[in-house]
Design a protein around this motif. Sequence first.
Motif, mmCIF file in Angstrom:
data_model
loop_
_atom_site.group_PDB
_atom_site.id
_atom_site.type_symbol
_atom_site.label_atom_id
_atom_site.label_comp_id
_atom_site.label_asym_id
_atom_site.label_seq_id
_atom_site.Cartn_x
_atom_site.Cartn_y
_atom_site.Cartn_z
ATOM 1 N N GLU A 83 0.831 -1.213 0.000
ATOM 2 C CA GLU A 83 0.000 0.000 0.000
ATOM 3 C C GLU A 83 0.861 1.255 0.000
ATOM 4 O OE1 GLU A 83 -2.500 -0.634 3.392
ATOM 5 O OE2 GLU A 83 -3.814 -2.019 2.311
ATOM 6 N N LEU A 84 1.928 1.250 0.769
ATOM 7 C CA LEU A 84 2.849 2.395 0.791
ATOM 8 C C LEU A 84 3.521 2.592 -0.564
ATOM 9 C CD1 LEU A 84 4.514 2.012 4.304
ATOM 10 C CD2 LEU A 84 3.000 3.860 3.551
ATOM 11 N N ALA A 85 3.926 1.494 -1.199
ATOM 12 C CA ALA A 85 4.565 1.595 -2.514
ATOM 13 C C ALA A 85 3.604 2.193 -3.533
ATOM 14 C CB ALA A 85 5.050 0.220 -2.976
ATOM 15 N N ILE A 86 2.342 1.784 -3.475
ATOM 16 C CA ILE A 86 1.342 2.341 -4.390
ATOM 17 C C ILE A 86 1.147 3.827 -4.118
ATOM 18 C CG2 ILE A 86 -1.124 2.311 -4.970
ATOM 19 C CD1 ILE A 86 -0.970 -0.784 -4.499
ATOM 20 N N ALA A 87 1.039 4.195 -2.834
ATOM 21 C CA ALA A 87 0.851 5.605 -2.482
ATOM 22 C C ALA A 87 2.047 6.445 -2.931
ATOM 23 C CB ALA A 87 0.638 5.739 -0.979
ATOM 24 N N ARG A 88 3.261 5.920 -2.741
ATOM 25 C CA ARG A 88 4.462 6.657 -3.170
ATOM 26 C C ARG A 88 4.473 6.829 -4.687
ATOM 27 N NH1 ARG A 88 7.343 2.869 0.470
ATOM 28 N NH2 ARG A 88 7.437 3.905 2.493
ATOM 29 N N ALA A 89 4.104 5.788 -5.395
ATOM 30 C CA ALA A 89 4.070 5.865 -6.855
ATOM 31 C C ALA A 89 3.038 6.881 -7.324
ATOM 32 C CB ALA A 89 3.769 4.489 -7.451
ATOM 33 N N MET A 90 1.910 6.910 -6.652
ATOM 34 C CA MET A 90 0.867 7.877 -7.016
ATOM 35 C C MET A 90 1.334 9.307 -6.745
ATOM 36 S SD MET A 90 -2.568 5.869 -5.798
ATOM 37 C CE MET A 90 -3.688 7.134 -6.382
ATOM 38 N N ILE A 91 2.039 9.491 -5.629
ATOM 39 C CA ILE A 91 2.556 10.837 -5.303
ATOM 40 C C ILE A 91 3.579 11.252 -6.352
ATOM 41 C CG2 ILE A 91 4.009 12.100 -3.665
ATOM 42 C CD1 ILE A 91 2.503 10.504 -1.427
ATOM 43 N N ARG A 92 4.476 10.321 -6.707
ATOM 44 C CA ARG A 92 5.479 10.639 -7.735
ATOM 45 C C ARG A 92 4.822 10.980 -9.071
ATOM 46 N NH1 ARG A 92 8.396 6.464 -5.198
ATOM 47 N NH2 ARG A 92 7.679 4.964 -6.741
ATOM 48 N N ALA A 93 3.719 10.314 -9.362
ATOM 49 C CA ALA A 93 3.022 10.544 -10.624
ATOM 50 C C ALA A 93 2.102 11.759 -10.537
ATOM 51 C CB ALA A 93 2.229 9.301 -11.003
ATOM 52 N N GLY A 94 2.025 12.388 -9.357
ATOM 53 C CA GLY A 94 1.188 13.553 -9.186
ATOM 54 C C GLY A 94 -0.289 13.235 -9.072
ATOM 55 N N LYS A 95 -0.574 12.005 -8.632
ATOM 56 C CA LYS A 95 -1.962 11.563 -8.547
ATOM 57 C C LYS A 95 -2.362 11.235 -7.110
ATOM 58 C CE LYS A 95 -1.910 9.586 -13.145
ATOM 59 N NZ LYS A 95 -2.098 8.401 -13.943
ATOM 60 N N ALA A 96 -1.817 11.998 -6.175
ATOM 61 C CA ALA A 96 -2.160 11.737 -4.776
ATOM 62 C C ALA A 96 -3.649 11.948 -4.550
ATOM 63 C CB ALA A 96 -1.347 12.649 -3.865
ATOM 64 N N ARG A 97 -4.222 11.152 -3.701
ATOM 65 C CA ARG A 97 -5.664 11.216 -3.430
ATOM 66 C C ARG A 97 -6.020 12.482 -2.701
ATOM 67 N NH1 ARG A 97 -6.864 5.013 -1.603
ATOM 68 N NH2 ARG A 97 -5.420 4.112 -3.031
#
Length: 81
Positions: free
Chosen positions: A67-81
């Motif tokens: 879950e943390l890896a997915i959240a980090r990837a989303m933040i890097r991609a600029g798609k944070a929730r």
Amino acid sequence: MISKPRRSGDYPDREVDCQEAMEPGFQAIIDCMLEAGWTREEAKRALRRLIAADNMTQKENAKVEAELAIARAMIRAGKAR
């Protein structure tokens, strides 16, 4: 002293080698439990439950790490929730 694997990586009988390396420590735990007044069956049952608890902890840790890896990837991609 616990014996190291005979060689690195996977090899035939690695699990047997691990079991043999663990045997003296296992016997020491059982002996200590018996000396303290526990029965052999109680000690073995407690060890099984400890192993089950460790397995559950490892699964939960892996889930959180994913879950943390997915959240980090989303933040890097600029798609944070």
